[in-house]
Design a protein around this motif. Structure first.
Motif, PDB file in Angstrom:
ATOM      1  N   GLN A  10       8.277  -1.922  11.326  1.00  0.00           N
ATOM      2  CA  GLN A  10       7.562  -2.771  10.370  1.00  0.00           C
ATOM      3  C   GLN A  10       6.082  -2.451  10.415  1.00  0.00           C
ATOM      4  OE1 GLN A  10       8.898  -6.655   9.834  1.00  0.00           O
ATOM      5  NE2 GLN A  10       7.129  -7.332   8.672  1.00  0.00           N
ATOM      6  N   ASN A  12       2.517  -4.166   8.838  1.00  0.00           N
ATOM      7  CA  ASN A  12       1.882  -5.268   8.115  1.00  0.00           C
ATOM      8  C   ASN A  12       0.467  -4.861   7.742  1.00  0.00           C
ATOM      9  OD1 ASN A  12       4.126  -7.002   8.499  1.00  0.00           O
ATOM     10  ND2 ASN A  12       3.382  -7.512  10.534  1.00  0.00           N
ATOM     11  N   SER A  86       5.329  -4.370  -1.048  1.00  0.00           N
ATOM     12  CA  SER A  86       6.190  -4.819   0.051  1.00  0.00           C
ATOM     13  C   SER A  86       7.626  -4.411  -0.223  1.00  0.00           C
ATOM     14  CB  SER A  86       6.106  -6.336   0.207  1.00  0.00           C
ATOM     15  OG  SER A  86       4.795  -6.738   0.517  1.00  0.00           O
ATOM     16  N   LYS A 112       9.773  -1.209   7.185  1.00  0.00           N
ATOM     17  CA  LYS A 112       9.545  -2.342   6.295  1.00  0.00           C
ATOM     18  C   LYS A 112       8.043  -2.577   6.181  1.00  0.00           C
ATOM     19  CE  LYS A 112      10.677  -7.197   5.569  1.00  0.00           C
ATOM     20  NZ  LYS A 112      11.323  -8.404   6.126  1.00  0.00           N
ATOM     21  N   SER A 114       5.091  -4.873   4.804  1.00  0.00           N
ATOM     22  CA  SER A 114       4.751  -6.206   4.311  1.00  0.00           C
ATOM     23  C   SER A 114       3.262  -6.244   4.012  1.00  0.00           C
ATOM     24  CB  SER A 114       5.098  -7.279   5.347  1.00  0.00           C
ATOM     25  OG  SER A 114       6.490  -7.373   5.519  1.00  0.00           O
ATOM     26  N   ILE A 116       0.244  -8.534   3.008  1.00  0.00           N
ATOM     27  CA  ILE A 116      -0.068  -9.960   3.105  1.00  0.00           C
ATOM     28  C   ILE A 116      -1.189 -10.306   2.139  1.00  0.00           C
ATOM     29  CG2 ILE A 116      -0.820 -11.755   4.722  1.00  0.00           C
ATOM     30  CD1 ILE A 116       0.267  -9.579   6.878  1.00  0.00           C
TER      31      ILE A 116
END
Lengths: 117, 113
Positions: A10, A12, A86, A112, A114, A116
């Motif tokens: 992941q 972010n 995303s 993944k 993401s 924000i």
């Protein structure tokens, strides 16, 4: 045998910040390299590919990737992330051959992303 | 823009039943593929098909699996006797004779119960 490593499960990133999704590969001979994106419950959408030529490849939705032969890497980048970026990102490699062949893709396990708000 | 079409989008079947997943590749493409993605795992190659025969297959593609291009437009994947572990998203893809522009379909989610 060919393989792809995506070391991060992941990533972010804040909206508006640059993003990088990492990919390294292993293949005998010169590689063909691809990035695909998968949104929830959807298929694989092609983003960009490196076949030959300029090491910096530009693709869809403002994404780009840099082929680095010495580091066997093909990291995906975007200067300014959007919330709509995303998704699940897959790096893939295919072996280059001298003639027509099946050229199966070997995928990484996916990262993944993401973004924000 | 040309698309690879897969039907159905979701199929539920009982263990031991036969299923056929259907794909319509892009019409002037010559190479056809099936890949699968078990939930939460990476996309895996199953089989490639060219000139009406299998050109490569993975260890996953055992005797339970078969592929066919019955009428020059459809490309099917048959699983003879489904197992629980066959539950996955199955993607069809096609590629032209030259170049490496794979196009993937949107997938069929197979659930074996």
């Amino acid at each position: 045998a060919q393989s792809v490593a995506q070391p991060e499960d992941q990533v972010n990133v804040a909206e508006g910040n640059p993003l990088t999704v990492k990919c390294t590969y292993s293949v005998s001979g010169n590689p063909y390299l691809f990035w695909y994106v998968q949104y929830p419950n959807r298929g694989l959408q092609f983003l960009l590919k490196y076949i030959t030529g300029d090491n910096l490849v530009k693709g869809s939705y403002g994404f780009e990737a840099e082929f680095n032969k010495s580091q066997t890497s093909f990291h995906l980048k975007k200067p300014s992330a959007l919330v709509s970026d995303s998704a699940l990102y897959f790096c893939a490699v295919s072996r280059r051959g001298s003639g027509a062949g099946s050229y199966q893709l070997t995928f990484g396990k996916g990262t993944k992303l993401s973004v924000i708000p | 823009e040309p698309e690879v079409t897969q039907t159905p989008s979701h199929q539920v079947t009982q263990m031991g039943q036969e299923v056929i997943l259907r794909c319509v590749p892009i019409s002037n493409h010559l190479y056809f593929y099936w890949y699968r993605q078990i939930l939460g795992q990476k996309v895996e190659f199953l089989v490639s098909f060219y000139n009406n025969e299998i050109s490569e297959k993975s260890e996953i593609f055992d005797d339970q699996f078969s592929v066919e291009r019955p009428d020059g437009s459809n490309f099917t994947l048959k699983i003879r006797s489904t197992k629980l572990e066959d539950s996955a998203m199955y993607f069809c893809a096609s590629r032209p004779g030259q170049g490496y522009g794979y196009t993937f379909g949107s997938g069929t989610r197979l659930t074996v119960v």
